[in-house]
Design a protein around this motif. Structure first.
Motif, short mmCIF file in Angstrom:
data_model
loop_
_atom_site.label_atom_id
_atom_site.label_comp_id
_atom_site.label_asym_id
_atom_site.label_seq_id
_atom_site.Cartn_x
_atom_site.Cartn_y
_atom_site.Cartn_z
N TRP A 83 0.87 -1.19 0.00
CA TRP A 83 0.00 0.00 0.00
C TRP A 83 0.90 1.24 0.00
CZ3 TRP A 83 -4.95 0.08 3.59
CH2 TRP A 83 -5.80 1.12 3.19
N LEU A 84 0.96 1.93 -1.12
CA LEU A 84 1.90 3.05 -1.25
C LEU A 84 1.25 4.42 -1.03
CD1 LEU A 84 3.99 2.06 -4.40
CD2 LEU A 84 4.26 1.32 -2.04
N THR A 85 0.00 4.53 -1.48
CA THR A 85 -0.67 5.85 -1.36
C THR A 85 -2.18 5.63 -1.27
OG1 THR A 85 -0.78 8.08 -2.30
CG2 THR A 85 -0.70 6.25 -3.89
N ASN A 86 -2.96 6.71 -1.43
CA ASN A 86 -4.43 6.64 -1.30
C ASN A 86 -4.85 6.33 0.13
OD1 ASN A 86 -4.50 7.18 -3.96
ND2 ASN A 86 -5.53 5.31 -4.62
N ASN A 87 -4.54 7.26 1.03
CA ASN A 87 -4.98 7.18 2.43
C ASN A 87 -4.58 5.85 3.09
OD1 ASN A 87 -6.09 8.43 4.67
ND2 ASN A 87 -8.14 7.57 4.29
N GLY A 88 -3.30 5.52 3.01
CA GLY A 88 -2.78 4.27 3.56
C GLY A 88 -2.73 4.26 5.08
N PRO A 89 -2.38 3.10 5.66
CA PRO A 89 -2.38 2.98 7.13
C PRO A 89 -1.37 3.91 7.82
CG PRO A 89 -1.51 0.98 6.07
CD PRO A 89 -2.08 1.83 4.98
N LEU A 90 -0.25 4.18 7.18
CA LEU A 90 0.74 5.05 7.83
C LEU A 90 0.28 6.51 7.83
CD1 LEU A 90 4.13 3.51 6.63
CD2 LEU A 90 2.90 3.09 8.76
#
Ligand code: PLP
Length: 358
Positions: free
Chosen positions: A27-34
């Motif tokens: 998961w690199l972008t689009n409101n990811g967990p980090l």
């Protein structure tokens, strides 16, 4: 060359462990967990609610205007980084300047009222070098004329006003997390939104205006922060105390060495001291030039910041000249607060000025 800012890199092993997580999740972008974790941690750390991470400070301010659906004119400061003005123009609004106070370098509330017309929809001040604006007076004017207030708080990560973090003030406050800032996410920023419904709307506008799997509900932009940037922010948060202590010591040294020679920014007494920048204002442009040359000879690069005064930009209406902003811009330098360069800088400033003033 020693530059005015030095980019702080937090613990590499910790950053690598976040990168491992990103590789695992894919998961690199689009409101990811980090990004979501960083938003939560920042809200706790700063004592704010409705904070959204975005791609950079310029898009944060643009997003603010878009969210509020403003039209017409915005009264703003001529003494700030160009984004404070360009974001107004980029959103189809007209920046109208109100000159600054010659000691605080912030927009002077006394000049705001005379810049207001029937077309004015908002006031857009900046807490310059982290020095809090006269928030109560600005609020009073905004209430009287039914205007929104959008603060550019890009320099004020470490500032509280009346015991609350400064991002709590204004309808929307925006803060840049650019790599040169005391808290950074490489590129990045955040906006803090007073109104809960507007905060929900901001999540949609930040992501193209897309509000469902097959639906675009409103005009949006792409202002998303990515996971690598959020990982940097999470690492930086753990080391903020180290940065704070180092900058504090640097500032205290400069104040001691230079207070009798240069004009120092007058701090808002209702706010805490910021340790983001050390601006010095000379008696004349000639003094500033001579000091800058002497520092450059020793491979130290101060910055004439902010220059130029924003009322001179080619794309703004030349309604009124801002003499105080132009004057301060012409004789200001920001000096480095890192790398142990403070004694050398102080010595050069003092020696150059003593020679000139003899
Ligand atoms: C006062 C101020 N506003 C806005 C910005 C723009 O932020 P960014 O570079 O993240 O777009 C900066 C950037 O350095 C700034 O100093």
């Amino acid at each position: 060359m020693v530059h005015v800012t030095k980019i702080y890199l937090p613990d590499k092993e910790k950053y690598k462990s976040y990168v491992d997580k990103i590789y695992e999740s894919g998961w690199l972008t689009n409101n990811g967990p980090l990004v979501q974790e960083l938003e939560k941690r920042l809200e706790e750390y700063l004592g704010v609610k409705n904070l959204l991470c975005v791609s950079n400070g310029t898009s944060a301010i643009q997003l603010a205007y878009r969210l509020l659906e403003l039209e017409g004119e915005v009264v703003t400061t001529p003494f700030s980084f160009v984004s404070t003005t360009s974001s107004i123009a980029a959103e189809g609004l007209t920046p109208v300047f109100a000159d600054i106070d010659p000691e605080s370098y912030n927009i002077d509330p006394q000049n705001i009222e005379s810049a207001i017309t029937e077309k004015t929809s908002a006031i857009a001040p900046c807490h310059v070098f982290g020095n809090a604006c006269e928030i109560d007076k600005i609020d009073e004017i905004a209430d009287k004329h039914h205007l929104k207030v959008i603060y550019d708080a890009s320099h004020a990560f470490d500032v509280k006003y009346k015991d609350k973090h400064i991002l709590n003030y204004g309808d929307i406050s925006a803060i840049s997390f650019h790599a040169t800032k005391i808290f950074h996410t490489i590129e990045g920023a955040a906006i803090v939104i007073k109104d809960d419904a507007l905060y929900e709307k901001a999540k949609i506008v930040r992501s193209y205006g897309v509000d469902g799997p097959d639906s675009v509900g409103m005009l949006g932009i792409n202002a998303k922060m990515n996971e690598f940037e959020a990982a940097m922010g999470l690492c930086m948060l753990d080391e903020e105390t180290i940065i704070h202590e180092q900058r504090k010591a640097s500032r205290e040294y400069y104040v001691k060495q230079l207070k009798d020679y240069i004009q120092m920014q007058k701090k808002n007494e209702d706010a805490t001291q910021s340790y983001t920048y050390f601006p010095i204002v000379f008696r004349s442009e000639e003094e500033m030039d001579k000091v800058r040359s002497a520092l450059l000879e020793k491979d130290i690069a101060p910055r004439q910041y902010f220059y130029p005064s924003l009322d001179t930009l080619s794309y703004v209406e030349k309604r009124r000249i801002m003499p105080i902003s132009r004057d301060i811009s012409s004789r200001i330098l920001v000096i480095p607060m890192h790398s142990g360069v403070e004694p050398t800088v102080s010595k050069i400033v003092v020696e150059t000025l003593e020679k000139l003033r003899r």
